[in-house]
Design an enzyme around this catalytic site. Sequence first.
Site, PDB file in Angstrom:
ATOM      1  N   GLY A 208      61.607  75.956  66.658  1.00 13.49           N
ATOM      2  CA  GLY A 208      60.143  76.009  66.494  1.00 13.49           C
ATOM      3  C   GLY A 208      59.554  74.619  66.479  1.00 13.49           C
ATOM      4  O   GLY A 208      60.198  73.654  66.895  1.00 13.49           O
ATOM      5  N   ASN A 209      58.321  74.508  66.033  1.00 17.62           N
ATOM      6  CA  ASN A 209      57.707  73.182  65.872  1.00 17.62           C
ATOM      7  C   ASN A 209      56.733  73.241  64.692  1.00 17.62           C
ATOM      8  O   ASN A 209      56.581  74.274  64.053  1.00 17.62           O
ATOM      9  CB  ASN A 209      57.027  72.724  67.173  1.00 17.62           C
ATOM     10  CG  ASN A 209      55.921  73.660  67.598  1.00 17.62           C
ATOM     11  OD1 ASN A 209      54.924  73.809  66.897  1.00 17.62           O
ATOM     12  ND2 ASN A 209      56.095  74.321  68.739  1.00 17.62           N
ATOM     13  N   TYR A 210      56.083  72.116  64.423  1.00 14.19           N
ATOM     14  CA  TYR A 210      55.305  71.990  63.183  1.00 14.19           C
ATOM     15  C   TYR A 210      53.868  72.501  63.276  1.00 14.19           C
ATOM     16  O   TYR A 210      53.100  72.315  62.340  1.00 14.19           O
ATOM     17  CB  TYR A 210      55.260  70.518  62.765  1.00 14.19           C
ATOM     18  CG  TYR A 210      56.612  69.941  62.433  1.00 14.19           C
ATOM     19  CD1 TYR A 210      57.300  70.380  61.318  1.00 14.19           C
ATOM     20  CD2 TYR A 210      57.187  68.961  63.239  1.00 14.19           C
ATOM     21  CE1 TYR A 210      58.553  69.858  61.010  1.00 14.19           C
ATOM     22  CE2 TYR A 210      58.429  68.434  62.934  1.00 14.19           C
ATOM     23  CZ  TYR A 210      59.110  68.884  61.822  1.00 14.19           C
ATOM     24  OH  TYR A 210      60.330  68.366  61.509  1.00 14.19           O
ATOM     25  N   ALA A 276      51.152  75.013  70.526  1.00 10.95           N
ATOM     26  CA  ALA A 276      52.286  74.128  70.796  1.00 10.95           C
ATOM     27  C   ALA A 276      53.416  75.038  71.277  1.00 10.95           C
ATOM     28  O   ALA A 276      54.158  75.625  70.469  1.00 10.95           O
ATOM     29  CB  ALA A 276      52.672  73.378  69.540  1.00 10.95           C
TER      30      ALA A 276
END
Length: 400
Positions: A208-210, A276
């Site tokens: 995943g990402n932030y 994102a």
Amino acid sequence: MLKGKHIILGICGGIAAYKSAYLLRLLIKAGAEVQVVITPAGKEFITPVTLSALSGKPVISEFFTANTGSWNSHVDLGLWADAMVIAPATASTIGKMANGVADNMLVTTYLSAKAPVFVAPAMDLDMFAHPSTQRNLQLLRQYGNHIIEPASGELASHLVGKGRMEEPENIVKVLEEYFAASQSLACKRIMVTAGPTYEKIDPVRYIGNYSSGKMGYAIAEECASRGAEVVIISGPVSLKAENQSIKVVDVESAQEMYDASVKEFPRCDAAIMCAAVADYCVENQSSHKIKREHDELPVIRLKKNPDIAASLGTMKSDRQVLAGFALETDNEDANAVEKLHRKHLDFIVLNSLNEPGAGFKTDTNKVTIIDNTGNRRVYDLKSKRLVAKDIVDVLIEKMP
Ligand code: PMT
């Protein structure tokens, strides 16, 4: 523009309260229905009798009416209003609003208000310039309130400087412009992608990402507040859309976001791609939890995800506007321009992780908007709510 609008006029204790009677008259003349809420100090400067005669409604000041015991509901008032205007707003009330000190009817109503709030400060020049007042005003701006800057001139103290409440005619103008802008996306359908995507490794793990979704949701709220029908294609976030009219399609992976976006886009007038999105997903996803007891390290093989923005760029018709984001760490400008053209975007919003306060998770962002004619607009660091306003202003310019 003000015809039939429900407006709460909040009045605080300052000399400029005498101008509130004229402001009230102008609002009523413009067709608004006005409920006056006055602080105890405000009543020292202007009488409720004058205000109720002008508004045609009893003035609200206390939580309870002593002789009948009836209760004034700040919550109901907050829901009733299309706008709340606090004029004059004193340093004391601004401080209470900024810090949630709900010790009178005006501040409790402010805290319950769902509608936009306009604050017209009025005070002596030194009080206005004091860092405490300026910090509190900055907080109100960050909450999304509209500050109607005071004018410069002779003040009640006979000193000359900035602190005079803006003239009632100009306050009415600000409201009219606000309501005009709130219709600027009427009959438009806008899609916003927001949040991260999760790419499954096994049933318990993902890549995943932030991204928190804050930027995308702020854009969606801004579009809705200007009258658009909005759909958010949302990756996994803990946010909820505040505006009840916003439709949220929850997805998890980039492929799901692609499928939902491609389905929605043909019915939209514009799309803003703020998510994102993971560029890769796991080709060898495991259907069982990968165990750590094995001697060999697991190998995660990646494959490319579809590029959603680029796909929409090829589908886009002349009547549609497509905007993207570029999140960069190096060669920011050049990379953003390359994405703008490769994905056939009308404009791109560049944010860089090198800028403090910009990018993932923060409540603020600092962006540069570059359009397909090479035009660049560089903005200061501001709350994501205000960044969303700037982006939607550009979107409206680009709408056919
Ligand atoms: O959610 P927050 O915590 O508020 O953070 C906001 C944000 C940093 C996520 C946001 O401001 C932002 O920059 N979003 C885009 C992040 C990104 O993926 O940028 P990119 O440069 O990798 O992608 C360029 C554009 O293509 C973006 O519009 C992206 O949505 C889109 N894209 C990218 C890859 C892909 N497979 N499909 C896409 O549609």
